[in-house]
Write a protein that holds these residues in place. Sequence first.
Motif, PDB file in Angstrom:
ATOM      1  N   SER A   1      16.714  10.331  30.981  1.00  0.00           N
ATOM      2  CA  SER A   1      16.437  10.396  32.412  1.00  0.00           C
ATOM      3  C   SER A   1      15.092  11.085  32.661  1.00  0.00           C
ATOM      4  O   SER A   1      14.268  10.625  33.466  1.00  0.00           O
ATOM      5  CB  SER A   1      17.578  11.165  33.103  1.00  0.00           C
TER       6      SER A   1
ATOM      7  N   THR B   1      20.631  12.842  29.605  1.00  0.00           N
ATOM      8  CA  THR B   1      19.716  13.762  30.297  1.00  0.00           C
ATOM      9  C   THR B   1      18.273  13.589  29.825  1.00  0.00           C
ATOM     10  O   THR B   1      17.343  13.472  30.636  1.00  0.00           O
ATOM     11  CB  THR B   1      20.166  15.229  30.089  1.00  0.00           C
TER      12      THR B   1
ATOM     13  N   GLU C   1      23.271   8.747  33.159  1.00  0.00           N
ATOM     14  CA  GLU C   1      22.147   8.763  32.234  1.00  0.00           C
ATOM     15  C   GLU C   1      22.307   9.860  31.187  1.00  0.00           C
ATOM     16  O   GLU C   1      22.853  10.930  31.462  1.00  0.00           O
ATOM     17  CB  GLU C   1      20.847   9.046  32.994  1.00  0.00           C
TER      18      GLU C   1
ATOM     19  N   ASP D   1      23.006  12.474  35.813  1.00  0.00           N
ATOM     20  CA  ASP D   1      23.564  12.584  34.455  1.00  0.00           C
ATOM     21  C   ASP D   1      24.989  13.124  34.448  1.00  0.00           C
ATOM     22  O   ASP D   1      25.494  13.552  33.407  1.00  0.00           O
ATOM     23  CB  ASP D   1      22.633  13.399  33.536  1.00  0.00           C
TER      24      ASP D   1
END
Length: 424
Positions: free
Chosen positions: A170, A167, A165, A156
């Motif tokens: 993810s 967070t 990503e 991230d």
Amino acid sequence: MDKMVLKGDIVFTSVKDRLDIFEDSYLIVENGKVVKISKVLEESYKGYPLKDYSKKLIIPGFVDLHLHAPQYPNRGLGLDKELIPWLETYTFPEEEKYDDLEYSRKVFTRLINELWSLGTTRSVVFASVHKESTKLLLELFLESGLGAYVGKVNMDRNTKKELKEDTNKSILDTEEIIKEYKDKSNLVKPIITPRFVPTCSEGLLEALGNLALRYEVPVQSHLNENTSEVVWVKELFPNSKNYASVYDDYNLFGQTKTIMAHCIYNTDDEIELMAENGVYAAHCPYSNYNLSSGIMPVRKFLDMGVPVGLASDISGGNSLSMMSIIAATIQASKMKWLDTNKELAPLTFSEGFYLATKGGGSFFGKVGSFEEGYDFDALIIDDSSLADIKELTIEERLQKFIYIGDDRNIVNRYVEGREIEKPF
Ligand code: GUN
Ligand code: FE
């Protein structure tokens, strides 16, 4: 009950310091597990189906503890940079492509075919950040009959925007995969995969450690591979004792079964922590040469009680052949001894073979040996094409196969007692 008897020249390493050799002997398998090895076939086993591999070697299947499936198309390419610029220039742009499932399938089926071909019966694999592509890789391994841990990569921060990503997403994607695949199969399982400290925020590391504990899922990542990387981690986490303790502080360092790739620049404290927590080191000699990373002092890790296995690290590494990687491991240990530390004795042949079988295999359970109760993961080796003018002992035949043999010498592959055909 599934039963069989195999006859041949049986070799494995129950301990690293010597080969266990049973010439022209019988290996009994029941329900996918090794029962015993004997020179003479006992009366009670005479009714079992017999696989006659006389004059061939029967050895454990190989275990690759660390490779990146989406980097497969890059193998042999882009090896002119060190880790961080290598990731930015070659690796991230390739990994971006795996939001495309058609491309993913093309790559993954070829990768699994090559693993099969080279006798790698179990592997521990990084996918990419993409959830659907990771699930596809899990499904393809399930279809293949080979064993694998497969992890969706988490990143991230500090990566290309296309791979960075959110967070929360993810974490949710990772949890979804864990729930779906945790209990689906004994052979193919999910593994939590923070790429490495620089690409993960504190919030992400914390959440992944929580998932590992809550679902009792193993963990894999990278540790101390490159000197610039080590400096960067110190800048990102100035208050942590060292690189390893960043993972440890977030329950990602042996709180569940854990593998750390590379471990070239570990301090003694970090090696001790690995030994205490039972964290595996995956030694990747080809990758470490190609990216000018350095040479891991494997002997020191073994002496200090750290579990060690070998790995291709495709595509930092250029070869998936665990035979070549055994040879490279022994060669690297000789250069370490010669150039750096005369107290770190070079690895022996049996130690190299052990690391690629039982050493890495123990991450999967009773795997990588033919002791009683072990999963029968095995390769049948026809080494007649390697025969020399002179007579060779069984140990010498195995050495020849490892140093100069290839997939053409592997004629059958077994996983948990089942013969595995070419998957795709
Ligand atoms: N460190 C973080 N990501 C990677 C990777 O993809 N390959 C290697 N060798 N090291 C890494
Ligand atoms: Fe890697």
